[in-house]
Design a protein around this motif. Sequence first.
Motif, PDB file in Angstrom:
ATOM      1  N   ILE A  38       0.821  -1.206   0.000  1.00  0.00           N
ATOM      2  CA  ILE A  38       0.000   0.000   0.000  1.00  0.00           C
ATOM      3  C   ILE A  38       0.856   1.258   0.000  1.00  0.00           C
ATOM      4  CG2 ILE A  38      -1.634   1.322   1.421  1.00  0.00           C
ATOM      5  CD1 ILE A  38      -2.824  -1.344   2.296  1.00  0.00           C
ATOM      6  N   GLU A  39       2.028   1.183   0.627  1.00  0.00           N
ATOM      7  CA  GLU A  39       2.908   2.351   0.693  1.00  0.00           C
ATOM      8  C   GLU A  39       4.358   1.911   0.487  1.00  0.00           C
ATOM      9  OE1 GLU A  39       3.627   6.335   3.452  1.00  0.00           O
ATOM     10  OE2 GLU A  39       2.503   4.642   4.264  1.00  0.00           O
ATOM     11  N   PRO A  40       4.734   1.591  -0.761  1.00  0.00           N
ATOM     12  CA  PRO A  40       6.097   1.107  -1.020  1.00  0.00           C
ATOM     13  C   PRO A  40       7.172   2.141  -0.727  1.00  0.00           C
ATOM     14  CG  PRO A  40       4.917   1.515  -3.075  1.00  0.00           C
ATOM     15  CD  PRO A  40       3.910   1.611  -1.975  1.00  0.00           C
ATOM     16  N   LEU A 261      -6.372  -8.533  -7.357  1.00  0.00           N
ATOM     17  CA  LEU A 261      -7.097  -7.261  -7.353  1.00  0.00           C
ATOM     18  C   LEU A 261      -7.364  -6.744  -5.939  1.00  0.00           C
ATOM     19  CD1 LEU A 261      -9.644  -7.635 -10.296  1.00  0.00           C
ATOM     20  CD2 LEU A 261      -7.802  -5.954 -10.078  1.00  0.00           C
ATOM     21  N   GLY A 262      -7.353  -7.636  -4.954  1.00  0.00           N
ATOM     22  CA  GLY A 262      -7.521  -7.187  -3.575  1.00  0.00           C
ATOM     23  C   GLY A 262      -6.463  -6.181  -3.171  1.00  0.00           C
ATOM     24  N   ASN A 263      -5.257  -6.289  -3.741  1.00  0.00           N
ATOM     25  CA  ASN A 263      -4.201  -5.319  -3.445  1.00  0.00           C
ATOM     26  C   ASN A 263      -4.594  -3.928  -3.925  1.00  0.00           C
ATOM     27  OD1 ASN A 263      -2.401  -7.297  -2.394  1.00  0.00           O
ATOM     28  ND2 ASN A 263      -1.833  -7.878  -4.471  1.00  0.00           N
ATOM     29  N   LEU A 268      -6.690   1.519  -2.949  1.00  0.00           N
ATOM     30  CA  LEU A 268      -7.711   2.523  -3.242  1.00  0.00           C
ATOM     31  C   LEU A 268      -8.362   3.039  -1.961  1.00  0.00           C
ATOM     32  CD1 LEU A 268      -9.252   3.854  -5.662  1.00  0.00           C
ATOM     33  CD2 LEU A 268     -10.917   2.021  -5.437  1.00  0.00           C
ATOM     34  N   MET A 269      -8.748   2.131  -1.069  1.00  0.00           N
ATOM     35  CA  MET A 269      -9.403   2.544   0.166  1.00  0.00           C
ATOM     36  C   MET A 269      -8.433   3.293   1.085  1.00  0.00           C
ATOM     37  SD  MET A 269     -12.346   1.555  -0.600  1.00  0.00           S
ATOM     38  CE  MET A 269     -13.162   2.044   0.923  1.00  0.00           C
TER      39      MET A 269
END
Length: 311
Positions: A38-40, A261-263, A268-269
């Motif tokens: 989510i935050e690379p 796609l869950g990633n 997105l959220m």
Amino acid sequence: MPSIHVQTSIDIDAPADRIREVLVDFHTWPAWSPWLYIEPEAQVSYRGDVGQPGHGYDWTGQKVGAGGMTLTRQSNERIDCDLQFLKPFKSSAKVQFDLQAGSQSRTAVTWHMDSSLPFFLFFMEASMSAMIRSDFRRGLLLLKDYVEQGATHSHSEVQGVVKVDAVDYVGCAAETAMSDLSGSMQETFTALHDGLRQADIQSVGLPFCLYEKMNIKRDHCRYTVAMPVAAAVPAPAPLLVARRAECMALKVVHTGPYHHLGNAWALLMSEARHRKLKVHRNAAPFECYLDDPQNTDAQELVTELFLPVRG
């Protein structure tokens, strides 16, 4: 304080020794961690000798908060770690990986976590457990890629808030457990295509899926798969005819297999929360499929995800 126990499993086509090498080397975690995905760009540092008690890593980010994980012990079939969260609130957890060797170099990997919530979050026990379980599933799928193929095949890019035009569509609705979503969607898309062909209805755009309801805690999803049409047309049951309204939406583009796609949805959220956007509760989130999976390598599939927001 309310306690939490979460565990999720996956089969990986690799010997247990190879999987253990990856798990006890925290330098590999940025490649498959469901949270660093989510935050690379989060800051990550390492300490201790790889594979030895005391080896660990620490992270700091605007979306993932701050914390650290430390290896405490390992054996042929088990790995234990201490997990510390510093932000957004302080908490600790015990993490365990079980490695159960199977036949033909296949290993069952189970990821456990035992923790507790601050007393003021007691009402979130069930939802937190469900969210962590979802994160574990994402992480284990990425770990499977990394171990079996040497790299993960899921890339997501935030493209900001965009205007999405209205579209008329013919769709087919369904409900399923979120854990069965992939198989259910294949069946529902087949029903949609069969219905369009039998009714001689021509689509004029790319297929998409509207998620009218997603309840991670109850493992339930209600969705509609759809094909755009030039104008509202009569359609036989079980097909439905409707219009997706014009909206402003936060957009993320994902490249990779659909099971990852869950990633993209997690990103997105997270991005919506980070930007403090107001989600449009009367408009369903949706994803558009830019490629035909029958003619495109799974690693090259491009999907656009949209979260409707208020201006």
